[in-house]
Write a protein that holds these residues in place. Sequence first.
Motif, PDB file in Angstrom:
ATOM      1  N   ASP A 215      29.698  32.100  11.721  1.00  0.00           N
ATOM      2  CA  ASP A 215      28.680  31.638  12.757  1.00  0.00           C
ATOM      3  C   ASP A 215      27.731  30.682  11.790  1.00  0.00           C
ATOM      4  O   ASP A 215      27.012  31.541  11.368  1.00  0.00           O
ATOM      5  N   LEU A 216      27.941  29.819  11.593  1.00  0.00           N
ATOM      6  CA  LEU A 216      27.019  28.659  11.024  1.00  0.00           C
ATOM      7  C   LEU A 216      25.725  28.607  11.330  1.00  0.00           C
ATOM      8  O   LEU A 216      24.719  28.566  10.636  1.00  0.00           O
TER       9      LEU A 216
ATOM     10  N   GLU B 147      23.649  21.105   6.180  1.00  0.00           N
ATOM     11  CA  GLU B 147      24.619  20.299   5.192  1.00  0.00           C
ATOM     12  C   GLU B 147      25.431  21.142   4.150  1.00  0.00           C
ATOM     13  O   GLU B 147      26.578  20.946   4.065  1.00  0.00           O
ATOM     14  N   ASN B 148      24.850  22.275   3.513  1.00  0.00           N
ATOM     15  CA  ASN B 148      25.342  22.734   2.412  1.00  0.00           C
ATOM     16  C   ASN B 148      26.387  23.873   3.259  1.00  0.00           C
ATOM     17  O   ASN B 148      27.587  23.971   2.609  1.00  0.00           O
ATOM     18  N   LEU B 149      26.089  24.496   4.014  1.00  0.00           N
ATOM     19  CA  LEU B 149      27.062  25.510   4.912  1.00  0.00           C
ATOM     20  C   LEU B 149      28.166  24.669   5.358  1.00  0.00           C
ATOM     21  O   LEU B 149      29.484  24.972   5.207  1.00  0.00           O
ATOM     22  N   GLU B 150      28.185  23.512   5.959  1.00  0.00           N
ATOM     23  CA  GLU B 150      29.215  22.728   6.642  1.00  0.00           C
ATOM     24  C   GLU B 150      30.190  22.314   5.429  1.00  0.00           C
ATOM     25  O   GLU B 150      31.483  22.498   5.438  1.00  0.00           O
ATOM     26  N   ALA B 151      29.554  21.791   4.377  1.00  0.00           N
ATOM     27  CA  ALA B 151      30.337  21.440   3.240  1.00  0.00           C
ATOM     28  C   ALA B 151      31.154  22.667   2.437  1.00  0.00           C
ATOM     29  O   ALA B 151      32.341  22.520   2.164  1.00  0.00           O
ATOM     30  N   LEU B 152      30.331  23.857   2.277  1.00  0.00           N
ATOM     31  CA  LEU B 152      30.736  24.848   1.625  1.00  0.00           C
ATOM     32  C   LEU B 152      32.017  25.366   2.678  1.00  0.00           C
ATOM     33  O   LEU B 152      33.235  25.921   2.065  1.00  0.00           O
ATOM     34  N   ARG B 153      31.985  25.386   4.044  1.00  0.00           N
ATOM     35  CA  ARG B 153      33.033  25.918   4.595  1.00  0.00           C
ATOM     36  C   ARG B 153      34.356  24.962   4.169  1.00  0.00           C
ATOM     37  O   ARG B 153      35.345  25.499   4.493  1.00  0.00           O
TER      38      ARG B 153
ATOM     39  N   THR C  80      23.264  14.578   1.127  1.00  0.00           N
ATOM     40  CA  THR C  80      22.044  13.840   1.118  1.00  0.00           C
ATOM     41  C   THR C  80      20.903  14.884   1.248  1.00  0.00           C
ATOM     42  O   THR C  80      19.881  14.592   0.593  1.00  0.00           O
ATOM     43  N   GLU C  81      21.015  15.623   2.194  1.00  0.00           N
ATOM     44  CA  GLU C  81      19.937  16.446   2.528  1.00  0.00           C
ATOM     45  C   GLU C  81      19.123  17.286   1.362  1.00  0.00           C
ATOM     46  O   GLU C  81      17.939  17.479   1.430  1.00  0.00           O
ATOM     47  N   PRO C  82      20.197  18.139   0.623  1.00  0.00           N
ATOM     48  CA  PRO C  82      19.533  18.880  -0.427  1.00  0.00           C
ATOM     49  C   PRO C  82      18.811  18.087  -1.530  1.00  0.00           C
ATOM     50  O   PRO C  82      17.934  18.493  -2.096  1.00  0.00           O
ATOM     51  N   PHE C  83      19.084  16.652  -1.580  1.00  0.00           N
ATOM     52  CA  PHE C  83      18.343  15.807  -2.520  1.00  0.00           C
ATOM     53  C   PHE C  83      17.044  15.321  -1.958  1.00  0.00           C
ATOM     54  O   PHE C  83      16.255  15.332  -2.606  1.00  0.00           O
ATOM     55  N   ALA C  84      17.128  15.061  -0.580  1.00  0.00           N
ATOM     56  CA  ALA C  84      15.921  14.725   0.263  1.00  0.00           C
ATOM     57  C   ALA C  84      14.872  15.875  -0.021  1.00  0.00           C
ATOM     58  O   ALA C  84      13.827  15.642  -0.124  1.00  0.00           O
ATOM     59  N   LEU C  85      15.339  17.079   0.023  1.00  0.00           N
ATOM     60  CA  LEU C  85      14.677  18.214   0.019  1.00  0.00           C
ATOM     61  C   LEU C  85      14.082  18.503  -1.423  1.00  0.00           C
ATOM     62  O   LEU C  85      12.740  18.726  -1.511  1.00  0.00           O
ATOM     63  N   ALA C  86      14.804  18.141  -2.454  1.00  0.00           N
ATOM     64  CA  ALA C  86      14.310  18.291  -3.699  1.00  0.00           C
ATOM     65  C   ALA C  86      13.067  17.307  -4.131  1.00  0.00           C
ATOM     66  O   ALA C  86      12.129  17.702  -4.634  1.00  0.00           O
ATOM     67  N   VAL C  87      13.375  16.105  -3.471  1.00  0.00           N
ATOM     68  CA  VAL C  87      12.150  15.052  -3.677  1.00  0.00           C
ATOM     69  C   VAL C  87      10.946  15.476  -2.880  1.00  0.00           C
ATOM     70  O   VAL C  87       9.752  15.399  -3.654  1.00  0.00           O
ATOM     71  N   LEU C  88      11.182  16.122  -1.932  1.00  0.00           N
ATOM     72  CA  LEU C  88       9.786  16.479  -1.094  1.00  0.00           C
ATOM     73  C   LEU C  88       9.038  17.670  -1.612  1.00  0.00           C
ATOM     74  O   LEU C  88       7.827  17.887  -1.759  1.00  0.00           O
ATOM     75  N   GLN C  89       9.952  18.715  -2.255  1.00  0.00           N
ATOM     76  CA  GLN C  89       9.412  19.722  -3.025  1.00  0.00           C
ATOM     77  C   GLN C  89       8.684  19.028  -4.342  1.00  0.00           C
ATOM     78  O   GLN C  89       7.588  19.590  -4.688  1.00  0.00           O
ATOM     79  N   ALA C  90       9.073  18.144  -5.119  1.00  0.00           N
ATOM     80  CA  ALA C  90       8.589  17.452  -5.992  1.00  0.00           C
ATOM     81  C   ALA C  90       7.038  16.540  -5.579  1.00  0.00           C
ATOM     82  O   ALA C  90       6.098  16.790  -6.032  1.00  0.00           O
TER      83      ALA C  90
ATOM     84  N   ARG D  55      15.157  29.579  -7.385  1.00  0.00           N
ATOM     85  CA  ARG D  55      15.093  30.995  -6.444  1.00  0.00           C
ATOM     86  C   ARG D  55      15.585  30.789  -5.393  1.00  0.00           C
ATOM     87  O   ARG D  55      16.493  31.671  -4.854  1.00  0.00           O
ATOM     88  N   SER D  56      15.349  29.565  -4.669  1.00  0.00           N
ATOM     89  CA  SER D  56      15.866  29.337  -3.174  1.00  0.00           C
ATOM     90  C   SER D  56      17.391  29.313  -3.412  1.00  0.00           C
ATOM     91  O   SER D  56      17.902  29.705  -2.400  1.00  0.00           O
ATOM     92  N   TYR D  57      17.825  28.490  -4.319  1.00  0.00           N
ATOM     93  CA  TYR D  57      19.250  28.428  -4.273  1.00  0.00           C
ATOM     94  C   TYR D  57      20.080  29.769  -4.638  1.00  0.00           C
ATOM     95  O   TYR D  57      21.074  29.931  -4.100  1.00  0.00           O
ATOM     96  N   ARG D  58      19.405  30.251  -5.462  1.00  0.00           N
ATOM     97  CA  ARG D  58      19.975  31.889  -5.903  1.00  0.00           C
ATOM     98  C   ARG D  58      19.937  32.741  -4.773  1.00  0.00           C
ATOM     99  O   ARG D  58      21.195  33.190  -4.395  1.00  0.00           O
ATOM    100  N   VAL D  59      18.975  32.806  -3.998  1.00  0.00           N
ATOM    101  CA  VAL D  59      18.855  33.650  -2.543  1.00  0.00           C
ATOM    102  C   VAL D  59      19.724  33.369  -1.744  1.00  0.00           C
ATOM    103  O   VAL D  59      20.429  34.094  -1.025  1.00  0.00           O
ATOM    104  N   GLY D  60      19.603  31.752  -1.367  1.00  0.00           N
ATOM    105  CA  GLY D  60      20.346  31.019  -0.302  1.00  0.00           C
ATOM    106  C   GLY D  60      21.758  31.499  -0.398  1.00  0.00           C
ATOM    107  O   GLY D  60      22.616  31.771   0.292  1.00  0.00           O
ATOM    108  N   PHE D  61      22.368  31.141  -1.431  1.00  0.00           N
ATOM    109  CA  PHE D  61      23.794  31.188  -1.823  1.00  0.00           C
ATOM    110  C   PHE D  61      24.255  32.748  -1.682  1.00  0.00           C
ATOM    111  O   PHE D  61      25.330  32.952  -1.624  1.00  0.00           O
ATOM    112  N   GLN D  62      23.469  33.575  -2.199  1.00  0.00           N
ATOM    113  CA  GLN D  62      23.612  35.047  -2.092  1.00  0.00           C
ATOM    114  C   GLN D  62      23.826  35.364  -0.599  1.00  0.00           C
ATOM    115  O   GLN D  62      24.853  36.487  -0.484  1.00  0.00           O
TER     116      GLN D  62
END
Length: 413
Positions: A23-24, A59-65, A80-90, A101-108
């Motif tokens: 259930d995505l 977007e990551n979940l849909e692509a990973l499935r 596209t969305e993960p890169f837009a988030l990275a720019v916003l974080q910067a 840390r977010s990628y480590r916890v998220g993918f876990q």
Amino acid sequence: MTPAVLQRGALPRWAREASDDVDLVALTDRVVEADLAAAFEAQRDNDEFVARLRASVVENLEALRQVISGRARIAEVRLTEPFALAVLQARLRLPQTALQRSYRVGFQTMWQEWSDQLVERADRDDVPRRESLEALRAMTTLLLAYQHQVASQVADSFARADDALSRSREHVRAGLVQHLLRADSTPLPPSDLVLLDYPLDASHVTVLLPGTGEGAARQLLNTLRETCHIRDTLVHPADLTGTLVWLAQPRQAGWHAAKVGALAECLRALGVEASVSEPHVGVQGVRAGFRQVTDVQQVRAAWGPAGSPGVLGYPDVSLEILLMSDPERARSFVRTELGELGADDEVAARLRETVEASHRFGSHVTTAAHLHLHEHTVRNRLQKAAELLGRPLTERRTELQVALRLARLLMAA
């Protein structure tokens, strides 16, 4: 990692079907919450950031499935969305460690859900143990390979955006301000003080402009400099939509009450929403003013746009800030002091408003004029309020006034 694992259809059919049972929508909520809790707690109330984070997770979940179910190769994934988030974080100057840390916890969290689905399907279909373990290993390898590729590309996007910002003078100044606001910060070296170009040893008033962007705040400062005779200012983005401004006066002259009042009047004339601190001196004063306008803004947020004035100073709400440091005791105090007058309904709210105005203005005539009511209506309301209170309004007058102010904040919150 063997090449065969990364080929389309590497997982057996039953395992690919199990991945489609995830259930995505529910998993998105879990990953977003895990990321916020582990890496971005300070951004939890930042609607733009949370929306970007959610879009990235979706977007990551849909692509990973698509990858795990064998419908796409990792190399075919376009995001596209993960890169837009990275720019916003910067832009928000969040450290790269938070991104990692977010990628480590998220993918876990994602791996846990997919592995649970695979194990559940293997048990249901009575899949041989060795085959189910091989499928789990292949799925894990796919997920880790996907994570490695996406996280590496996102880290590169973050680094490029952060490098571009770091080359700008204002970004460097913003980093210096962030350093100053930390309680454990060390003194700035002379070269940084020159770059900061703001007299830290002066007397400061801090202004938070919650609805004014950095560019508009700089234009507004031109007017403040002329009308309030302010020379030195320091501007810092509070978030994506708000701006912090420090206004300095020489320590000898200081910010006397009339000058702070003139500043407030100027802000009102400009029609901006502003939270204003008391005057404070030195580097500690920069931090103290920041803490005060942050506290004022929390009261403003609780009251809402309709309940708070455009310009709100720390002395205006210092009592609320002090007493709301323990919300449960504040609620208990209000219940004890107001009784039925503290009911959460429109009738009680009108009566409380009338009593509060009566205490402030001191006469029925002035209170009626302020509330745009007939004088008899004011008398009737005050009589009804005393009945609900169970005692004369002149009894425990101080406690009643405090309870009324707290009730306004608690009801709004």
